[in-house]
Design a protein around this motif. Structure first.
Motif, short mmCIF file in Angstrom:
data_model
loop_
_atom_site.label_atom_id
_atom_site.label_comp_id
_atom_site.label_asym_id
_atom_site.label_seq_id
_atom_site.Cartn_x
_atom_site.Cartn_y
_atom_site.Cartn_z
N LEU A 163 19.63 -14.63 36.91
CA LEU A 163 19.55 -13.88 35.66
C LEU A 163 20.46 -14.46 34.58
N CYS A 164 21.34 -15.37 34.99
CA CYS A 164 22.32 -15.93 34.04
C CYS A 164 21.65 -16.89 33.07
N HIS A 165 21.98 -16.74 31.77
CA HIS A 165 21.48 -17.63 30.73
C HIS A 165 22.51 -18.66 30.29
N GLY A 166 23.66 -18.67 30.95
CA GLY A 166 24.68 -19.67 30.65
C GLY A 166 25.28 -19.56 29.27
N CYS A 167 25.39 -18.34 28.73
CA CYS A 167 25.90 -18.18 27.36
C CYS A 167 27.40 -18.36 27.26
N GLY A 168 28.13 -18.15 28.37
CA GLY A 168 29.57 -18.35 28.39
C GLY A 168 30.40 -17.16 27.99
N ALA A 169 29.75 -16.03 27.66
CA ALA A 169 30.50 -14.85 27.21
C ALA A 169 31.45 -14.34 28.28
N CYS A 170 31.01 -14.35 29.53
CA CYS A 170 31.84 -13.81 30.61
C CYS A 170 33.13 -14.60 30.78
N GLU A 171 33.05 -15.91 30.62
CA GLU A 171 34.23 -16.75 30.76
C GLU A 171 35.22 -16.49 29.63
N ILE A 172 34.68 -16.23 28.43
CA ILE A 172 35.54 -16.00 27.26
C ILE A 172 36.35 -14.71 27.41
N VAL A 173 35.71 -13.65 27.92
CA VAL A 173 36.39 -12.35 27.98
C VAL A 173 37.26 -12.17 29.24
N CYS A 174 37.17 -13.10 30.19
CA CYS A 174 37.93 -12.96 31.43
C CYS A 174 39.39 -13.32 31.20
N LYS A 175 40.26 -12.31 31.08
CA LYS A 175 41.68 -12.54 30.82
C LYS A 175 42.42 -13.09 32.03
N ALA A 176 41.84 -12.89 33.21
CA ALA A 176 42.50 -13.37 34.43
C ALA A 176 42.19 -14.83 34.72
N GLY A 177 41.27 -15.42 33.94
CA GLY A 177 40.90 -16.83 34.16
C GLY A 177 40.20 -17.05 35.49
N ALA A 178 39.45 -16.03 35.94
CA ALA A 178 38.79 -16.11 37.24
C ALA A 178 37.38 -16.70 37.18
N LEU A 179 36.91 -16.92 35.96
CA LEU A 179 35.54 -17.41 35.81
C LEU A 179 35.50 -18.85 35.32
N SER A 180 34.69 -19.65 35.96
CA SER A 180 34.39 -21.01 35.52
C SER A 180 32.90 -21.23 35.73
N TYR A 181 32.41 -22.40 35.34
CA TYR A 181 30.98 -22.63 35.45
C TYR A 181 30.65 -23.80 36.36
N LYS A 182 29.61 -23.63 37.14
CA LYS A 182 29.06 -24.69 37.97
C LYS A 182 27.60 -24.92 37.57
N LYS A 183 26.96 -25.91 38.17
CA LYS A 183 25.56 -26.20 37.85
C LYS A 183 24.69 -26.12 39.10
N ARG A 184 23.44 -25.73 38.88
CA ARG A 184 22.47 -25.70 39.96
C ARG A 184 21.11 -26.16 39.43
N GLN A 185 20.28 -26.68 40.30
CA GLN A 185 18.98 -27.19 39.91
C GLN A 185 17.94 -26.08 39.87
N ILE A 186 17.16 -26.03 38.79
CA ILE A 186 16.09 -25.04 38.69
C ILE A 186 14.70 -25.69 38.68
#
Length: 276
Positions: free
Chosen positions: A93-116
């Protein structure tokens, strides 16, 4: 020159028109119907290259995550959910917009890649063929369509668009200079043709109509086009023989009897859509 071939519904003969016109025009064939890319079944190109299509998705570091839920509230696509003290991720369901990483104050979110999915390229009879293929169970075709169309070659490109008027078609039309709408003389054909006409008009794309399975008589499609001043490029005759050739996975253009039909359609398309 990018020419989108589309229809308001499936089964009107869109791929038949796209593949045969590509041969008649000596144009590059691009299959944008990534959920059911069947153009290669008829053109049978020799596939030379295959590329992976990757998308980003968030990765949660459980050691850093404090389960505050900020990422859940930021996500507009419901790809994240808070269940008690845990954050659940729904990758597809993820569209890769990056909003979740921006708001995460704990720095617990990063991004990986997968093949679709993947993109394949090949050649046949001197024309380049390319198609996108969406992996089974993947819900989002748009990233593949975008990657497929962002690197089109010079010259004439025949874009075999997805059926209907969904976001997949909309994203295909963003790259189109002209459009050919394929329809059939039925009530369903007329209803969905009107939706396709409205769509290309919203994009201000010059277009014309090809009527498939035409019996040579006056019909509701011809009447509609006359009343709405829509140019009819030409017609493909209603024929049991055509259905038989199609069912065997062969191109009509390679049949001497129907080569003339598509040669005339290609000439009329050039005149109607005005390109050199």
């Amino acid at each position: 020159m990018n020419i989108a071939v589309l229809s308001g519904k499936g089964g009107t003969g869109k791929t038949t028109v796209s593949t045969n016109l590509a041969l008649a025009l000596k144009a590059n064939y691009v299959d944008c119907d990534v959920e059911e890319p069947n153009g290669f079944l008829f053109l049978k190109p020799k596939i030379d290259k295959t590329y992976e299509v990757m998308v980003e998705y968030p990765f949660i570091d459980d050691d850093k995550c404090i389960s505050c839920g900020a990422c859940v509230y930021a996500c507009k696509f419901n790809a994240l959910a808070k269940v008690k003290d845990d954050i659940m991720l729904f990758q597809k369901l993820c569209h890769g917009c990056g909003a979740c990483e921006i708001v995460c104050k704990a720095g617990a979110l990063s991004y990986k890649k997968r093949q679709i999915g993947s993109i394949q390229e090949g050649t046949v009879d001197g024309i380049k063929c390319s198609r996108g293929i969406l992996n089974i169970s993947e819900p989002m075709a748009v990233p593949i369509i975008k990657q497929l169309l962002e690197e089109l070659d010079e010259g004439v490109n025949l874009m075999d668009c997805p059926p209907g008027t969904s976001c997949n078609v909309v994203n295909s039309l963003k790259y189109a200079d002209r459009a050919i709408l394929v329809t059939e003389p039925t009530e369903f054909g007329l209803n969905d043709l009107k939706r396709a006409v409205e769509l290309v008009r919203r994009f201000n794309i010059p277009f014309g109509i090809i009527i498939n399975r035409d019996d040579g008589k006056e019909n509701i499609i011809k009447k509609y086009c006359s009343e709405d001043e829509i140019h009819i490029i030409g017609c493909i005759p209603y024929s049991r023989e055509i259905a038989k050739i199609y069912s065997e996975g062969e191109e009509l253009y390679k049949n001497p009897k129907y080569r003339k039909v598509f040669t005339e359609l290609s000439q009329r398309a050039r005149e109607a859509l005005k390109w050199n």
